[in-house]
Design a protein around this motif. Structure first.
Motif, PDB file in Angstrom:
ATOM      1  N   LEU A  16       0.654  -1.128   0.405  1.00 12.91           N
ATOM      2  CA  LEU A  16      -0.495  -0.062   0.020  1.00 12.91           C
ATOM      3  C   LEU A  16       0.816   1.421  -0.124  1.00 12.91           C
ATOM      4  N   ILE A  17       1.781   1.223   0.647  1.00 13.38           N
ATOM      5  CA  ILE A  17       3.274   3.066   0.629  1.00 13.38           C
ATOM      6  C   ILE A  17       3.689   2.882  -0.602  1.00 13.38           C
ATOM      7  N   GLY A  18       3.793   1.262  -1.286  1.00 11.48           N
ATOM      8  CA  GLY A  18       3.731   1.779  -2.739  1.00 11.48           C
ATOM      9  C   GLY A  18       3.430   1.978  -3.503  1.00 11.48           C
ATOM     10  N   LEU A  19       2.535   1.344  -3.360  1.00 13.22           N
ATOM     11  CA  LEU A  19       1.340   2.026  -4.283  1.00 13.22           C
ATOM     12  C   LEU A  19       1.112   3.926  -3.961  1.00 13.22           C
ATOM     13  N   VAL A  20       1.045   4.037  -2.866  1.00 12.68           N
ATOM     14  CA  VAL A  20       1.487   5.602  -2.782  1.00 12.68           C
ATOM     15  C   VAL A  20       1.710   6.304  -3.637  1.00 12.68           C
ATOM     16  N   ALA A  21       3.500   6.067  -3.549  1.00 11.85           N
ATOM     17  CA  ALA A  21       5.188   6.071  -4.153  1.00 11.85           C
ATOM     18  C   ALA A  21       4.495   6.332  -5.721  1.00 11.85           C
ATOM     19  N   LEU A  22       4.386   5.040  -5.585  1.00 13.83           N
ATOM     20  CA  LEU A  22       4.067   5.091  -7.955  1.00 13.83           C
ATOM     21  C   LEU A  22       3.530   5.828  -8.605  1.00 13.83           C
ATOM     22  N   PRO A  23       2.205   6.529  -8.300  1.00 16.87           N
ATOM     23  CA  PRO A  23       2.030   7.511  -9.082  1.00 16.87           C
ATOM     24  C   PRO A  23       3.147   8.645  -8.706  1.00 16.87           C
ATOM     25  N   PHE A  24       4.316   8.878  -8.019  1.00 20.55           N
ATOM     26  CA  PHE A  24       4.728  10.322  -8.042  1.00 20.55           C
ATOM     27  C   PHE A  24       5.609  10.311  -9.020  1.00 20.55           C
ATOM     28  N   ALA A  25       6.158   8.774  -8.709  1.00 14.72           N
ATOM     29  CA  ALA A  25       7.264   8.509  -9.224  1.00 14.72           C
ATOM     30  C   ALA A  25       6.922   8.297 -10.433  1.00 14.72           C
ATOM     31  N   ALA A  26       5.714   7.826 -11.355  1.00 17.04           N
ATOM     32  CA  ALA A  26       5.256   7.571 -13.042  1.00 17.04           C
ATOM     33  C   ALA A  26       5.284   9.536 -13.439  1.00 17.04           C
ATOM     34  N   VAL A  27       5.104  10.457 -12.633  1.00 17.76           N
ATOM     35  CA  VAL A  27       5.114  11.704 -13.104  1.00 17.76           C
ATOM     36  C   VAL A  27       6.111  11.864 -13.190  1.00 17.76           C
ATOM     37  N   GLY A  28       7.183  11.628 -12.338  1.00 15.71           N
ATOM     38  CA  GLY A  28       8.168  11.960 -12.426  1.00 15.71           C
ATOM     39  C   GLY A  28       9.329  11.820 -13.823  1.00 15.71           C
ATOM     40  N   ILE A  29       8.722  10.508 -13.781  1.00 17.35           N
ATOM     41  CA  ILE A  29       9.687  10.448 -14.891  1.00 17.35           C
ATOM     42  C   ILE A  29       9.488  11.312 -16.003  1.00 17.35           C
ATOM     43  N   ILE A  30       8.560  11.425 -16.145  1.00 15.69           N
ATOM     44  CA  ILE A  30       7.682  12.396 -17.744  1.00 15.69           C
ATOM     45  C   ILE A  30       9.156  13.660 -17.721  1.00 15.69           C
ATOM     46  N   PRO A  31       9.538  13.886 -18.823  1.00 17.67           N
ATOM     47  CA  PRO A  31      10.871  14.783 -18.951  1.00 17.67           C
ATOM     48  C   PRO A  31      10.291  16.737 -19.003  1.00 17.67           C
ATOM     49  N   ILE A  32       9.336  17.158 -18.103  1.00 17.32           N
ATOM     50  CA  ILE A  32       8.923  18.039 -18.186  1.00 17.32           C
ATOM     51  C   ILE A  32       9.546  18.780 -17.207  1.00 17.32           C
ATOM     52  N   PRO A  33      10.606  19.918 -17.136  1.00 14.80           N
ATOM     53  CA  PRO A  33      11.355  21.447 -16.492  1.00 14.80           C
ATOM     54  C   PRO A  33      10.361  20.835 -15.601  1.00 14.80           C
TER      55      PRO A  33
END
Length: 75
Positions: free
Chosen positions: A8-25
């Motif tokens: 469950l903690i990993g599922l909370v962190a996963l959206p942040f990591a997925a959005v953080g991969i996008i190469p927008i400044p």
């Protein structure tokens, strides 16, 4: 029970990591949020008998940490 909590903690962190991969400044700075959450999930997963939650969080730590390292920790 701890393995489920770790997942469950990993599922909370996963959206942040997925959005953080996008190469927008400045968007990869979100990985600085995902990294500590996933590290906490990894520690909780280490306390459980099963390895699923720990491994899931380790993958998130690896992705977020690699992205932070590649961008020099700034962007």
């Amino acid at each position: 029970m701890l393995n489920l909590l770790s997942i469950l903690i990993g599922l909370v962190a996963l959206p942040f990591a997925a959005v953080g991969i996008i190469p927008i400044p400045l968007l990869p700075l979100i990985n600085w949020i995902a990294l500590p959450i996933a590290i906490v999930g990894t520690v909780v997963g280490m306390a459980s008998r099963s390895n699923g939650g720990r491994n899931f969080n380790l993958v998130i730590v690896l992705i977020s940490g690699l992205r932070v390292m590649l961008t020099g920790g700034i962007i």
